[in-house]
Design an enzyme around this catalytic site. Structure first.
Site, PDB file in Angstrom:
ATOM      1  N   CYS A 124       0.813  -1.226   0.000  1.00 40.96           N
ATOM      2  CA  CYS A 124       0.000   0.000   0.000  1.00 40.96           C
ATOM      3  C   CYS A 124       0.842   1.270   0.000  1.00 40.96           C
ATOM      4  O   CYS A 124       0.337   2.350  -0.278  1.00 40.96           O
ATOM      5  CB  CYS A 124      -0.967   0.004   1.179  1.00 40.96           C
ATOM      6  N   HIS A 257      -3.198   7.314   1.756  1.00 40.11           N
ATOM      7  CA  HIS A 257      -3.593   6.003   1.255  1.00 40.11           C
ATOM      8  C   HIS A 257      -4.981   5.706   1.805  1.00 40.11           C
ATOM      9  O   HIS A 257      -5.247   5.885   2.992  1.00 40.11           O
ATOM     10  CB  HIS A 257      -2.577   4.954   1.705  1.00 40.11           C
ATOM     11  N   ASN A 287     -10.124  -0.090  -0.423  1.00 41.35           N
ATOM     12  CA  ASN A 287      -8.665   0.022  -0.375  1.00 41.35           C
ATOM     13  C   ASN A 287      -8.107  -0.627  -1.640  1.00 41.35           C
ATOM     14  O   ASN A 287      -8.168  -1.848  -1.787  1.00 41.35           O
ATOM     15  CB  ASN A 287      -8.164  -0.681   0.889  1.00 41.35           C
TER      16      ASN A 287
HETATM   17  N1  ACO Z   1     -18.499  -8.116   9.231  1.00 45.41           N
HETATM   18  C1  ACO Z   1     -19.002  -8.286  10.463  1.00 45.41           C
HETATM   19  N2  ACO Z   1     -18.231  -8.516  11.541  1.00 45.41           N
HETATM   20  C2  ACO Z   1     -16.893  -8.570  11.349  1.00 45.41           C
HETATM   21  C3  ACO Z   1     -16.308  -8.414  10.076  1.00 45.41           C
HETATM   22  C4  ACO Z   1     -17.173  -8.180   8.987  1.00 45.41           C
HETATM   23  N3  ACO Z   1     -16.724  -8.004   7.743  1.00 45.41           N
HETATM   24  N4  ACO Z   1     -14.977  -8.523  10.201  1.00 45.41           N
HETATM   25  C5  ACO Z   1     -14.722  -8.753  11.509  1.00 45.41           C
HETATM   26  N5  ACO Z   1     -15.886  -8.776  12.205  1.00 45.41           N
HETATM   27  C6  ACO Z   1     -16.060  -8.963  13.628  1.00 45.41           C
HETATM   28  C7  ACO Z   1     -14.911  -9.707  14.261  1.00 45.41           C
HETATM   29  O1  ACO Z   1     -15.102 -11.103  14.111  1.00 45.41           O
HETATM   30  C8  ACO Z   1     -14.999  -9.271  15.698  1.00 45.41           C
HETATM   31  O2  ACO Z   1     -16.036 -10.009  16.317  1.00 45.41           O
HETATM   32  P1  ACO Z   1     -15.881 -10.450  17.855  1.00 45.41           P
HETATM   33  O3  ACO Z   1     -15.784  -9.181  18.638  1.00 45.41           O
HETATM   34  O4  ACO Z   1     -17.150 -11.206  18.078  1.00 45.41           O
HETATM   35  O5  ACO Z   1     -14.629 -11.268  17.912  1.00 45.41           O
HETATM   36  C9  ACO Z   1     -15.475  -7.830  15.590  1.00 45.41           C
HETATM   37  O6  ACO Z   1     -16.046  -7.699  14.270  1.00 45.41           O
HETATM   38  C10 ACO Z   1     -14.379  -6.809  15.773  1.00 45.41           C
HETATM   39  O7  ACO Z   1     -13.237  -7.207  15.020  1.00 45.41           O
HETATM   40  P2  ACO Z   1     -11.921  -6.360  15.020  1.00 45.41           P
HETATM   41  O8  ACO Z   1     -10.931  -6.993  14.113  1.00 45.41           O
HETATM   42  O9  ACO Z   1     -11.490  -6.056  16.421  1.00 45.41           O
HETATM   43  O10 ACO Z   1     -12.469  -5.010  14.386  1.00 45.41           O
HETATM   44  P3  ACO Z   1     -11.742  -3.634  14.200  1.00 45.41           P
HETATM   45  O11 ACO Z   1     -12.518  -2.576  14.853  1.00 45.41           O
HETATM   46  O12 ACO Z   1     -10.275  -3.706  14.512  1.00 45.41           O
HETATM   47  O13 ACO Z   1     -11.911  -3.408  12.651  1.00 45.41           O
HETATM   48  C11 ACO Z   1     -10.559  -3.517  10.692  1.00 45.41           C
HETATM   49  C12 ACO Z   1     -11.301  -4.305  11.749  1.00 45.41           C
HETATM   50  C13 ACO Z   1     -11.550  -2.705   9.905  1.00 45.41           C
HETATM   51  C14 ACO Z   1      -9.834  -4.484   9.751  1.00 45.41           C
HETATM   52  C15 ACO Z   1      -9.545  -2.590  11.390  1.00 45.41           C
HETATM   53  O14 ACO Z   1      -8.733  -3.314  12.297  1.00 45.41           O
HETATM   54  C16 ACO Z   1      -8.681  -1.901  10.432  1.00 45.41           C
HETATM   55  O15 ACO Z   1      -9.100  -1.058   9.675  1.00 45.41           O
HETATM   56  N6  ACO Z   1      -7.384  -2.160  10.474  1.00 45.41           N
HETATM   57  C17 ACO Z   1      -6.463  -1.548   9.587  1.00 45.41           C
HETATM   58  C18 ACO Z   1      -6.223  -2.495   8.520  1.00 45.41           C
HETATM   59  C19 ACO Z   1      -6.233  -1.885   7.167  1.00 45.41           C
HETATM   60  O16 ACO Z   1      -6.746  -0.838   6.881  1.00 45.41           O
HETATM   61  N7  ACO Z   1      -5.586  -2.629   6.311  1.00 45.41           N
HETATM   62  C20 ACO Z   1      -5.479  -2.297   4.982  1.00 45.41           C
HETATM   63  C21 ACO Z   1      -4.211  -2.794   4.436  1.00 45.41           C
HETATM   64  S1  ACO Z   1      -2.835  -2.046   5.153  1.00 45.41           S
HETATM   65  C22 ACO Z   1      -3.062  -0.570   4.881  1.00 45.41           C
HETATM   66  O17 ACO Z   1      -3.516  -0.245   3.838  1.00 45.41           O
HETATM   67  C23 ACO Z   1      -2.733   0.304   5.971  1.00 45.41           C
END
Ligand code: ACO
Length: 330
Positions: A124, A257, A287
């Site tokens: 990214c 990004h 993304n």
């Molecule tokens: N739909 C419904 N529920 C979901 C989904 C989904 N698609 N995905 C995960 N969940 C659930 C999980 O199972 C978890 O359930 P639980 O509490 O019962 O265990 C709950 O939602 C929370 O999950 P988390 O992973 O803690 O959620 P978080 O608030 O961290 O959000 C996310 C996840 C959006 C991926 C976040 O961590 C994030 O944005 N991280 C940055 C990653 C990113 O942007 N990566 C892109 C590539 S790298 C870059 O470009 C920077």
């Protein structure tokens, strides 16, 4: 002796392309439900800011998306493609193991001038890396006109049984033409990496003995990526601004990004920039990894927000772990 004039690289045109298949959160949720996976528009939008993403058709390769984005940048710049003596494609989803997507693109563009063409792999952060590379090549005098592309078909490496990753990414391409100029130009770039975090965001597979070895789906520890991202993005943005001799308030447009609206807003806040000065396309593009910054740049150039003479700050973070920023006068 005559004083040597400073050479800059300057943006002379931008272009972008999204494949036509626009998949809303609702449509994706229905598709995942067929696999017994539960998600919703509400969850995806609240956690990421994404409403929709575009997916390329199965027979469309990364170089095909790049070709259309490049054609549009060439048209915007009004140059002869044969004058492009450097092509750098930032991608983590190349057409082949080799040759590079940049070489395939050079051929698709009909460029037969023997210029250099290669890919840059920084996930990214790829566009920041590619822009910095092209800027250095131009400022050294080695090349004059560079086509810098971010292009991805991330849909190919998504595991549609993993709701924590497959809802986040999309396909697309963005292109920027940089040319040697006495006028600024790219003012500063800053690149970093820390390979000790490789495991939190990776596609841990390869080709071996005529077969796929390991796993070729994207694996991500989302919360770990989130924490690292917000920490390094502010630092690298300030580093690039310091190098350019600019303060954050002199930034007309922030183009982060487009990973996640919460990460983007956090950096914008930390730089004390009003949110209106940030270009946001994550809602409509998802993304698109290395393509996200040049896609957002082209959107804001074409809708008239970004004007000649304004200062643009780009910043990104991605697998590797890699991160980078650049400041340029448009
Ligand atoms: N739909 C419904 N529920 C979901 C989904 C989904 N698609 N995905 C995960 N969940 C659930 C999980 O199972 C978890 O359930 P639980 O509490 O019962 O265990 C709950 O939602 C929370 O999950 P988390 O992973 O803690 O959620 P978080 O608030 O961290 O959000 C996310 C996840 C959006 C991926 C976040 O961590 C994030 O944005 N991280 C940055 C990653 C990113 O942007 N990566 C892109 C590539 S790298 C870059 O470009 C920077």
């Amino acid at each position: 002796m005559m004083a040597q004039q400073t050479l800059f690289s300057r943006v002379i045109g931008t272009g972008s392309y999204l494949p036509p298949d626009r998949v809303t959160n609702q449509a994706l949720a229905e598709r995942l439900a067929a696999n017994g996976i539960e998600t919703s528009d509400e969850w995806i939008f609240a956690r990421t800011g994404i409403r929709a993403r575009h997916f390329a058709a199965p027979d469309v390769a990364t170089s095909d998306l790049a070709k259309i984005a490049a054609d549009r940048a060439i048209e915007a710049a009004g140059i002869d493609p044969q004058s492009i003596d450097l092509i750098i494609v930032a991608t983590s989803t190349p057409d082949y193991v080799f040759p590079s997507t940049a070489c395939l693109l050079q051929n698709k563009l009909g460029i037969r001038n023997g210029g250099a063409a290669f890919d840059v792999q920084a996930v990214c952060s790829g566009f920041a890396y590619a822009l910095a590379t092209a800027d250095n090549f131009i400022r050294s005098g080695a090349h004059r006109t560079a086509l810098v592309i971010g292009a991805e078909t991330f849909s190919r490496i998504l595991d549609f049984n993993d709701r924590t990753t497959c809802v986040l990414f999309g396909d697309g391409a963005g292109a920027v033409l940089l040319q040697a100029s006495d006028e600024p130009g790219v003012l500063a770039t800053a690149l970093h990496a820390d390979g000790s975090h490789a495991h939190i965001l990776c596609v841990p597979g390869n080709v071996s003995g005529g077969a796929i070895a390991g796993n070729t789906f994207l694996h991500m520890d989302g919360p770990a990526v989130f924490k690292l991202a917000v920490n390094v993005l502010e630092k690298v943005a300030i580093e690039a601004l310091d190098k350019a001799g600019l303060s954050a308030e002199q930034v007309d447009w922030l183009i982060p990004h487009q990973a996640n609206i919460r990460i983007m807003q956090s950096t914008c806040r930390k730089l004390h920039l009003p949110q209106e000065r940030m270009v946001v396309t994550v809602d409509e593009h998802g993304n698109t990894s290395a393509a996200s910054i040049p896609l957002a740049l082209d959107v804001a150039v074409r809708d008239g927000r970004i004007q000649r003479g304004q200062h643009v700050l780009i910043e990104g973070v991605g697998g590797g772990f890699t991160w980078g920023a650049a400041v340029f006068k448009f």
